[in-house]
Enzyme design. Structure first.
Site, short mmCIF file in Angstrom:
data_model
loop_
_atom_site.label_atom_id
_atom_site.label_comp_id
_atom_site.label_asym_id
_atom_site.label_seq_id
_atom_site.Cartn_x
_atom_site.Cartn_y
_atom_site.Cartn_z
N HIS A 115 0.80 -1.23 0.00
CA HIS A 115 0.00 0.00 0.00
C HIS A 115 0.84 1.28 0.00
O HIS A 115 0.56 2.22 0.75
CB HIS A 115 -0.95 0.00 1.21
CG HIS A 115 -2.05 -1.02 1.12
ND1 HIS A 115 -2.51 -1.53 -0.07
CD2 HIS A 115 -2.79 -1.63 2.09
CE1 HIS A 115 -3.49 -2.38 0.16
NE2 HIS A 115 -3.67 -2.48 1.46
N HIS A 149 -9.65 2.28 0.17
CA HIS A 149 -9.62 1.19 1.15
C HIS A 149 -10.76 1.31 2.17
O HIS A 149 -10.54 1.14 3.37
CB HIS A 149 -8.25 1.18 1.85
CG HIS A 149 -7.79 -0.19 2.25
ND1 HIS A 149 -8.49 -0.98 3.13
CD2 HIS A 149 -6.71 -0.92 1.88
CE1 HIS A 149 -7.83 -2.12 3.29
NE2 HIS A 149 -6.75 -2.11 2.55
N GLU A 151 -11.32 -3.59 -3.03
CA GLU A 151 -10.36 -2.60 -3.50
C GLU A 151 -10.14 -2.82 -4.99
O GLU A 151 -9.51 -3.78 -5.39
CB GLU A 151 -9.04 -2.77 -2.74
CG GLU A 151 -9.17 -2.70 -1.23
CD GLU A 151 -8.07 -3.49 -0.51
OE1 GLU A 151 -6.88 -3.25 -0.75
OE2 GLU A 151 -8.41 -4.37 0.30
C1 GLA Z 1 -5.28 -5.18 2.03
C2 GLA Z 1 -4.35 -6.33 2.09
C3 GLA Z 1 -4.50 -7.01 3.39
C4 GLA Z 1 -4.27 -6.06 4.54
C5 GLA Z 1 -5.20 -4.89 4.40
C6 GLA Z 1 -4.91 -3.85 5.46
O1 GLA Z 1 -6.56 -5.57 1.85
O2 GLA Z 1 -4.51 -7.23 1.03
O3 GLA Z 1 -3.62 -8.09 3.47
O4 GLA Z 1 -2.96 -5.60 4.51
O5 GLA Z 1 -5.10 -4.32 3.14
O6 GLA Z 1 -4.82 -4.37 6.73
#
Ligand code: GLA
Length: 376
Positions: A133, A204, A341
């Site tokens: 991210h 997110h 997402e």
């Molecule tokens: C995304 C990732 C997860 C986790 C979340 C945040 O969805 O794929 O593994 O890191 O973000 O906690």
């Protein structure tokens, strides 16, 4: 005399209290208030978007984050359907990306390394041995500039400098949130760069359509418009394979309760600690089309996700463990929210068979994702 002293004290205390409260509730202009101050002293704002049906979305320019989203149930009753925090301080310190825009690269890049036009770049490592991210200080931890706000639509820009988190090129990303009269939260992205770079921004939001984050999302009924998904290894890095969902617990082509197969003895569910995978959406041709729907039978709320992106990460809130204290002091427990997402596939820069995430000078990146709410 004593009584007089006491009442003066009370008056002083009350005025301190009301000053502190008014700091974050003070309307600066219609729909805009001060959310708080960052640890560096900078002011952060909260904007309230409304539509004609009574839906509201509160969005802050810290991380371009959606803080609340009130949607009606089948009886017309509004509730907040996303997770988040009450204070700016919690957003500054939080680790779950609640409601934020993540970037430059949403999702993981194996070992945080990739090669572009013959040059290898090392990004910050913030998830085991990998980059997640956007790195240590991703776009969710940046203060965005507000370009315009009119009560329905909020446009914000972030300039990420050359070398930010290891990424090449100065990237200028603009995100516009619009709350439409069709009960849609529409997210438009556009970006340019001054050097070749990679980009994969996403939002997110963590949804719980019951409106009560003390319920799990295991009864939510999910449909994903995808015949295939990208399997992961035990580090959550895509293997490069594009696998069929048919005959596996990853098959959401027919609406299926999330909890129905989540504990099945299936290696991908073990690797993901539940669902935490990218689905390869059908009909990828640059146009916005249906990616997924989620229906909560208890409230009748339905969320439809539309996007022009090639993939969607469905994350079933597996890392929520009660340690994050959210809005109203609620400890967010395991699987009490889910994310959808919209994105390019994880680790695309290292998987030549995945669609490209490169952005070159002179090109314009643009993308749209819509979260649409209905109730039945
Ligand atoms: C995304 C990732 C997860 C986790 C979340 C945040 O969805 O794929 O593994 O890191 O973000 O906690």
């Amino acid at each position: 005399m004593q009584i007089k002293k006491f009442s003066i004290l009370i008056i002083i205390m009350l005025s301190i209290l009301s000053f502190n409260c008014s700091e974050s509730n003070q309307q600066l202009s219609p729909g805009k208030r001060l959310f708080g101050k960052l640890s560096n002293g900078k002011e952060v704002y909260m904007y309230t978007l409304k539509n004609k049906n009574g839906m509201t979305a509160e969005i802050t320019n810290y991380g371009a984050t959606v803080v609340s989203l009130f949607a009606p149930d089948k009886n017309g009753k509004f509730a907040d359907v996303i997770l988040g925090y009450d204070s700016l301080h919690s957003y500054e310190n939080g680790t779950s990306y609640f409601g934020a825009i993540v970037g430059r690269y949403g999702n993981r890049i194996g070992k945080g390394r990739f090669t572009l036009e013959g040059k290898t770049y090392q990004l910050t490592i913030n998830n085991g041995e990998n980059h997640l991210h956007g790195g240590t200080i991703g776009f969710n931890k940046k203060l965005w500039t507000t370009d315009s706000f009119d009560g329905h639509s909020l446009k914000m820009t972030l300039v990420s400098p050359d070398g930010d988190q290891g990424y090449p090129g100065t990237l200028t990303l603009t995100v516009t949130y619009t709350l439409t009269d069709n009960n849609e939260l529409k997210i438009d992205y556009s970006a340019t760069t001054d050097k070749p770079t990679i980009l994969n921004p996403t939002n997110h939001c963590y949804f719980n359509l019951t409106g009560n984050p003390q319920n799990t999302i295991l009864n939510h009924v999910l449909m994903i418009n995808a015949d295939k998904y990208t399997p992961i290894d035990s580090e959550f890095i895509t293997t490069g394979e594009i696998a069929n969902v048919a005959g596996t617990p990853m098959d959401f082509r027919e609406p299926t309760p999330i909890g129905k197969r989540i504990n099945d003895d299936f290696i991908q569910l073990k690797n993901g600690k539940g669902y935490d995978h990218n689905w390869v959406l059908n009909d990828y041709n640059g146009n916005v089309r249906e990616a997924a729907t989620v229906y909560d039978p208890s409230s009748g709320r339905e969320l439809e996700v539309l996007t022009d992106q090639p993939g969607v990460q469905f994350y079933s809130g597996n890392f929520l463990d009660g340690s994050e204290i959210g809005k109203g002091g609620i400890h967010y427990q395991h699987r009490t929210a889910m994310c959808l997402e919209t994105q390019h596939f994880p680790d695309s820069p290292n998987k030549k068979n995945f669609p490209s995430v490169e952005l070159k000078p002179g090109e314009k990146f643009s993308s749209t994702t819509i979260y649409k709410f209905t109730a039945k």
